[in-house]
Design an enzyme around this catalytic site. Structure first.
Site, PDB file in Angstrom:
ATOM      1  N   LYS A   5       0.786  -1.120  -0.144  1.00 40.12           N
ATOM      2  CA  LYS A   5       0.034  -0.074   0.054  1.00 40.12           C
ATOM      3  C   LYS A   5       0.931   1.173   0.116  1.00 40.12           C
ATOM      4  O   LYS A   5       0.448   2.294  -0.378  1.00 40.12           O
ATOM      5  CB  LYS A   5      -0.902   0.046   1.149  1.00 40.12           C
ATOM      6  CG  LYS A   5      -1.715  -1.136   1.543  1.00 40.12           C
ATOM      7  CD  LYS A   5      -2.829  -1.423   0.311  1.00 40.12           C
ATOM      8  CE  LYS A   5      -4.073  -2.435   0.564  1.00 40.12           C
ATOM      9  NZ  LYS A   5      -3.781  -3.794   0.995  1.00 40.12           N
TER      10      LYS A   5
HETATM   11  C1  PLP Z   1      -4.279  -4.704   0.953  1.00 48.37           C
HETATM   12  C2  PLP Z   1      -3.395  -5.926   0.820  1.00 48.37           C
HETATM   13  C3  PLP Z   1      -3.774  -7.256   0.092  1.00 48.37           C
HETATM   14  C4  PLP Z   1      -5.166  -7.322  -0.961  1.00 48.37           C
HETATM   15  O1  PLP Z   1      -4.997  -6.196  -2.009  1.00 48.37           O
HETATM   16  P1  PLP Z   1      -6.321  -5.560  -2.515  1.00 48.37           P
HETATM   17  O2  PLP Z   1      -5.576  -4.767  -3.593  1.00 48.37           O
HETATM   18  O3  PLP Z   1      -6.848  -5.277  -1.962  1.00 48.37           O
HETATM   19  O4  PLP Z   1      -6.752  -6.938  -3.488  1.00 48.37           O
HETATM   20  C5  PLP Z   1      -3.097  -8.442   0.101  1.00 48.37           C
HETATM   21  N1  PLP Z   1      -2.116  -8.335   1.048  1.00 48.37           N
HETATM   22  C6  PLP Z   1      -1.637  -7.501   1.896  1.00 48.37           C
HETATM   23  C7  PLP Z   1      -0.541  -7.444   2.616  1.00 48.37           C
HETATM   24  C8  PLP Z   1      -2.443  -6.134   1.747  1.00 48.37           C
HETATM   25  O5  PLP Z   1      -2.096  -5.131   2.647  1.00 48.37           O
END
Ligand code: PLP
Length: 469
Positions: free
Chosen positions: A108
């Protein structure tokens, strides 16, 4: 470059409006009217250069290229790896794209840091301030808090489900030490926080009064920024090599970003397996099942504990067009399914939509908690690496992929140190936080608890704004 709503009832807007609005007035998600063609990076091109090229294509002239380059440079300076998203080989023809080298140890950071730079730049230009609401299943909140901490133009309000995020995930959003970051822990699950966010964003009067925006995975800039690392992976493995991506999936932001990379010419071909945990809605939707709203099951990959993946709506909209051509998409079909979901608890998806998505290269794999733990053990035994449970969901799914023609690239979405309890239980290893996270440990956590109620959140946002202006 203009953006239209997936529900077809809102006027087209430019990039900045789409990015700052979060949700279109008709409740849909903004998506580009056409797919720009973006020149593929060459092997060795820097991450910042590719990010500049990709963002420039989506921004459509609203921010000059040299400014984008400067913002991207600042966004990625704190990453612990100079290539930002390195590819490492797990086994012959099986790779892992590491996305956890940012300050809060999950992918993120990649998009959120760029968004924070972009927003600060735009708000500065306009002489405006903004309040940003974020609903998080764990990692988005930390990335947003850290990216916006200390911003002079943004107040950040973060909703997380009380006791449904790991203590380390919570640490990154609550221990920023910044007084423009406000954390609300609500009694319920992530879908509840996401429903509140959507409700507030659909409340015109409230938006006008508060100038509220959102930076969730529904934010178009996030999707665009995430498509950059897929392009970099393609460049690294060779321009003519079709890659089969395996994407640990929750809200479907990353998998959608892979698709966007392919539609804009950044990939050679397209195959994408969405790897899901027990919350397997994405697998059911891809097999043509109706939109429903079930209860979320807590798993050891909590950032993927999502029953209704928001970004699926963009893909659904895309697949209302017979040949996936942007010009023939039909927002009315999408609007009807979501209206039925809201009123009857179930929104049917036309059979041809699922067929088109399968034909486009999407499929899904479910991985249980037991299989996830097994994969963490196998990966440790085979490579000596400790991987996070989300990453392990992807690696387990990648082992099942039968695709002799393509290298398989599985996304490593978080650093194992973000989930020390699961690592300890599964592998018996005490994993400490890397040095770059030590400032978070030395600061106190700041958050308040409250009911899962839109009115409560509304009131707290108004308090924040009143205290600041
Ligand atoms: C947000 C997240 C996901 C999922 O990603 P999306 O884009 O919401 O499908 C998977 N793994 C981790 C560690 C995340 O923080």
């Amino acid at each position: 470059m203009k953006y239209v709503s997936t529900r077809g009832q809102s006027d087209p807007v430019d990039f900045l409006t789409a990015s700052l609005a979060g949700l279109a007035p008709d409740g849909g998600l903004y998506t580009p009217t056409v797919w720009p063609t973006i020149a593929r990076p060459k092997r060795g091109d820097s991450y910042v250069e590719t990010a500049t090229r990709v963002l420039s294509a989506f921004v459509g002239g609203t921010v000059p290229d040299d400014v984008i380059r400067e913002l991207a440079t600042r966004a990625y300076a704190p990453f612990a790896h100079q290539s930002v998203a390195p590819l490492v080989e797990v086994a012959p023809a099986r790779w892992m794209l590491e996305l956890h080298h940012g300050p809060t140890l999950a992918f993120k950071d990649v998009a959120m840091r760029l968004i924070a730079q972009l927003y600060d730049y735009v708000l500065e230009q306009r002489g405006e301030r903004m309040t940003i609401l974020c609903a998080t299943s764990g990692d988005t909140g930390g990335a947003a808090a850290s990216a916006f901490a200390g911003s002079k133009r943004v107040d950040m309000v973060i909703l997380h489900p009380l006791n449904r995020v790991s203590p380390t995930q919570r640490l990154f959003m609550t221990a920023t030490g910044a007084n423009n970051v406000h954390n609300l822990a609500l009694e319920g699950d992530f879908d509840g926080t996401q429903a509140i966010l959507k409700q507030l964003l659909a409340d015109d009067q409230f938006l006008r009064r508060t100038g509220l925006a959102a930076v969730n995975s529904i934010n178009w800039t996030r999707v665009a920024a995430q498509s950059v690392y897929f392009a970099q992976a393609q460049a690294q493995l060779g321009a003519d090599t079709p890659i089969h991506f395996v994407v640990p999936t929750g809200n479907f932001g990353d998998a959608l970003a892979a698709y966007v990379a392919s539609r804009t010419g950044l990939l050679q071909g397209f195959r994408c397996t969405a790897a899901v945990n027990a919350n397997d809605t994405m697998a059911r939707l891809l097999s043509g099942k109706a939109l429903t709203k079930g209860a979320t099951a807590p798993t050891i990959s909590p950032a993927m504990d999502i029953q209704l993946p928001s970004n699926f709506e963009r893909l659904f909209f895309e697949a209302t067009s017979p040949d996936l051509a942007p010009g023939a998409r039909d927002g009315a079909v999408v609007a009807k399914a979501y209206a039925d979901l809201a009123s009857k608890g179930e929104g049917a998806i036309p059979a041809e939509v699922a067929q088109r998505l399968a034909a486009a290269g999407f499929d899904a794999e479910r991985v249980s908690d037991a299989e996830t733990r097994e994969e963490m053990k196998r990966t440790l035994a085979e490579t000596g690496w400790v991987v996070c449970p989300h990453t392990a969901v992807g690696l387990a799914a990648a082992r099942r992929v039968r695709n002799a023609d393509s290298p398989i690239v599985s996304l490593a979405t978080a650093h194992a140190a973000k989930f020390p309890e699961t690592v300890k239980e599964t592998l018996g290893i005490d994993i400490g936080l890397p040095a770059r996270a030590s400032p978070f440990v030395s600061r106190p956590e700041k958050f308040e608890t409250g009911p899962m109620s839109a009115d409560h959140v509304r009131k707290r946002i108004e308090d924040v704004i009143a205290g600041k202006r």
